[in-house]
Every structure is written in structure tokens, then in C-alpha cells.
Motif scaffolding. Structure first.
Motif, PDB file in Angstrom:
ATOM      1  N   ASN A 106       2.783 -23.291  13.417  1.00  0.00           N
ATOM      2  CA  ASN A 106       3.648 -22.392  13.557  1.00  0.00           C
ATOM      3  C   ASN A 106       5.105 -22.778  13.859  1.00  0.00           C
ATOM      4  O   ASN A 106       6.079 -22.151  13.405  1.00  0.00           O
ATOM      5  CB  ASN A 106       3.226 -21.322  14.491  1.00  0.00           C
ATOM      6  CG  ASN A 106       3.563 -20.051  14.583  1.00  0.00           C
ATOM      7  OD1 ASN A 106       4.060 -19.456  13.484  1.00  0.00           O
ATOM      8  ND2 ASN A 106       3.987 -19.518  15.607  1.00  0.00           N
ATOM      9  N   THR A 149       1.783 -18.997  25.640  1.00  0.00           N
ATOM     10  CA  THR A 149       0.996 -18.603  24.634  1.00  0.00           C
ATOM     11  C   THR A 149       0.515 -16.980  24.960  1.00  0.00           C
ATOM     12  O   THR A 149       0.202 -16.710  26.131  1.00  0.00           O
ATOM     13  CB  THR A 149      -0.267 -18.995  24.319  1.00  0.00           C
ATOM     14  OG1 THR A 149       0.136 -20.477  23.908  1.00  0.00           O
ATOM     15  CG2 THR A 149      -0.805 -18.472  22.868  1.00  0.00           C
ATOM     16  N   GLN A 181      -0.655 -24.100  16.489  1.00  0.00           N
ATOM     17  CA  GLN A 181       0.500 -23.601  17.326  1.00  0.00           C
ATOM     18  C   GLN A 181       1.897 -24.556  16.707  1.00  0.00           C
ATOM     19  O   GLN A 181       2.833 -24.225  16.470  1.00  0.00           O
ATOM     20  CB  GLN A 181       0.833 -23.766  18.637  1.00  0.00           C
ATOM     21  CG  GLN A 181      -0.282 -22.365  19.427  1.00  0.00           C
ATOM     22  CD  GLN A 181      -0.425 -22.842  20.685  1.00  0.00           C
ATOM     23  OE1 GLN A 181      -0.770 -23.559  21.198  1.00  0.00           O
ATOM     24  NE2 GLN A 181       0.132 -21.735  21.517  1.00  0.00           N
TER      25      GLN A 181
END
Length: 329
Positions: free
Chosen positions: A133, A183, A130
Motif C-alpha cells: 500500500n 493502523t 501494508q
């Protein structure tokens, strides 16, 4: 995996070609997303998931392409990111990544991951994924991977970021953890009543809200067994041998007939039946789950390509148009 109706076994080469054909047919039928799982065991051929997805990307032009799931626990997050960011560029922004645990010990042993570190390995690697990202330059330190010191993470996806989901099975703790970090969640279900899985979804949304996220805007996907035929009885008779065989070979035990028979109950999450029943069941599930997407697992336990093609045709012509009409807000 062999077809339990006739014991036919496809070659690995033919199986991979079928993945590509199924994705193309799904796109032609107007289906929104095609996803491919990853497994590292006998009777499966999608070990090199990103390579197969690359071929699918090149043979489609509109449909979203997703993993289902990528086994974050056994891969290096940087390499996983690089693969999927590259796929996204090849697809002109159509790639999504679903990150999941390695649910079978064989994959952990194959890649040298200690089962005793199972939870910690996934948590650390998924958090790093994450971070990759979010940021193009990353500094990071952890327990299970070498540190990153202002590492330049390339390539970047078409929009700058990937849509990353977290795959959740049975444990409510995973859903709570997903909500706590805002998420998007993919909730896989095998059998049981809708009410059971609604509890998990409620906990996910509560966790998100408590941690400062707007639970109404976080997307949820649900998914599970799906098979349709002209009549419900025909669907049950054709599909159960595949479920039974698939479970025996991958888990060492049969899928209970009594649990499978509950598919005729509109409140069951096993979506097997005639098109009218499946429309009613999916509308019912949408009313309770409020999910934005449902992923139908058509291909399990050696279902032959002709039956998959027929299912895709029915989905595209009968089920999907009615579902979109009845769930449109």
C-alpha cells in the motif's frame, strides 16, 4: 442460511442478488458505507468476496464499499492488493479494505494454512499488505511467501493508496498491535458492556501514542449486531432466532439468551431495539469509544430481505439523521 421463522432457504444466486440490492438501498438511504464479509463454510455465499464487491461497485455511485473483513491469513497479499486496487479504480476511489484473520479452522484447512502458524502467518501477510500500500516498487522477504525483488505493484488505486483497516475481535493484543503500527482499527463486538470494549480501545490509543502516532487522528470503527423494529420487544423477538440459528450453524453452539436479553440495557453493545433506544445506545457508545464509524450487522442468520429493507428505511429516516446531529463536533 435458512430463515428460522419459516425454514426458507434462498438459492446462492438469489442471495448474491440480494447483496447488490441491499447495497443500492443503503446508498439511497444516505448510509455512508456498505461492507461485505468473507467466509468459506456452509451456509455462506460470499467466498468470492471481491467478485461480489465488483458487482456492487457497478450498481452504486456514491456509497463507500468495504470488505468486512478480507481474510488476509489465507490469501496472497499481492493478489489481494491487486483485486482491491482494481476495485478502487472501478469505483472511482470508494473502496476500503479491512484485513482480518481467518477466525474458523475450516478456512485455514481449505487454503492449506497450518493452524500452528496462525499468528505468524497473519502478521507477516498483513505487514506485506501494508508495504504494498505504501510503495509501488517492493523488495521483501518472509517465511510464508516467495520473496519480492523490486516488484512493480500494479495497479495503483485512484489516490495512490487504499484505506486499510485491521479487524480486531476480542484479544487486546490485536488492538495493541494495531496501535503500535498506526493502523486504523475495526473493533467487532458481540455482547457485553460498553466499559469492557472501552478498555480495548484505550489500549489501542495508548499503544499508538507510545509508538509515535497521534491517537486522536487514528480512525476507529466499531460494529456488531443491529436490528430495529417498532418496539424493543418486537425487535428482540424477531432477531434472536436469527442470532441463535446463525451461531449454532457457524459455531456449533447457541448464543446465550441471557446475554442477548441485555440488549435492553443502554450500556450493552448489542444494538437491538426500537429506534429511540438505539439512538440513545449509539450516542452512549460514541461518548465512550469516540469512534468515527459504526458498522451495523443487519444481515445474520437468515434475516429476510423485507426486514433488512425496513431496517435500512428506519436507519435512513429516523436513526442516522439524529445520530449525526447528536455526535457532530
Amino acid at each position: 442460511m435458512s430463515n428460522p421463522h419459516n425454514n426458507n432457504i434462498l438459492s446462492e444466486k438469489q442471495r448474491i442478488k440480494e447483496f447488490i440490492e441491499i447495497a443500492r438501498l443503503a446508498e439511497q438511504a444516505g448510509i455512508d458505507v456498505f461492507s461485505l464479509g468473507e467466509s468459506h463454510q456452509d451456509y455462506f455465499v460470499s467466498q468470492a468476496q471481491s467478485v461480489i464487491l465488483s458487482a456492487i461497485v457497478q450498481n452504486t455511485s456514491k456509497i463507500k464499499i468495504s470488505s468486512a473483513a478480507s481474510l488476509v491469513s489465507v490469501h496472497d497479499p499481492v493478489k489481494l492488493w491487486e483485486d482491491f486496487a482494481t476495485l478502487d479504480l472501478l469505483s472511482e476511489g470508494r473502496i476500503e479494505l479491512v484485513g482480518g484473520r481467518a477466525s474458523r479452522l475450516g478456512a485455514l484447512e481449505l487454503f492449506g494454512v497450518d493452524f500452528h502458524d496462525y499468528e505468524d502467518v497473519f502478521d507477516e501477510k498483513f505487514q506485506l499488505l501494508q508495504l504494498l500500500n505504501r510503495d509501488e516498487y517492493v523488495s521483501w522477504s518472509g517465511k510464508f511467501r516467495a520473496d519480492l525483488n523490486n516488484a512493480h505493484i500494479l495497479p495503483r488505486p485512484e489516490s495512490g493508496h487504499l484505506q486499510i483497516w485491521r479487524a480486531v475481535g476480542g484479544p487486546a493484543a490485536s488492538a495493541i498491535a494495531s496501535g503500535a503500527t498506526g493502523t486504523p482499527m475495526v473493533l467487532a463486538h458481540l455482547s457485553g458492556p460498553v466499559s469492557y470494549y472501552k478498555q480495548t480501545i484505550d489500549l489501542y490509543r495508548q499503544s499508538a501514542q507510545q509508538n509515535g502516532y497521534d491517537s486522536k487522528t487514528l480512525p476507529i470503527t466499531t460494529g456488531g449486531f443491529f436490528y430495529t423494529a417498532e418496539t424493543t420487544q418486537q425487535a428482540l423477538q424477531e432477531y434472536y432466532p436469527h442470532i441463535s440459528s446463525g451461531f449454532k450453524r457457524s459455531n456449533g453452539q447457541d448464543f446465550p439468551k441471557q446475554a442477548f436479553a441485555q440488549a435492553i440495557d443502554p450500556r450493552s453493545v448489542i444494538n437491538v431495539g426500537d429506534p429511540e433506544l438505539l439512538i440513545e445506545k449509539l450516542v452512549y457508545q460514541h461518548e465512550h469509544f469516540g469512534m468515527q464509524r459504526y458498522m451495523a450487522q443487519l444481515d445474520f442468520g437468515g434475516v429476510p430481505i423485507d426486514k433488512i429493507k425496513k431496517n435500512i428505511e428506519i436507519i435512513g429516516t429516523k436513526i442516522l439523521p439524529e445520530l449525526k446531529k447528536r455526535t457532530k463536533k
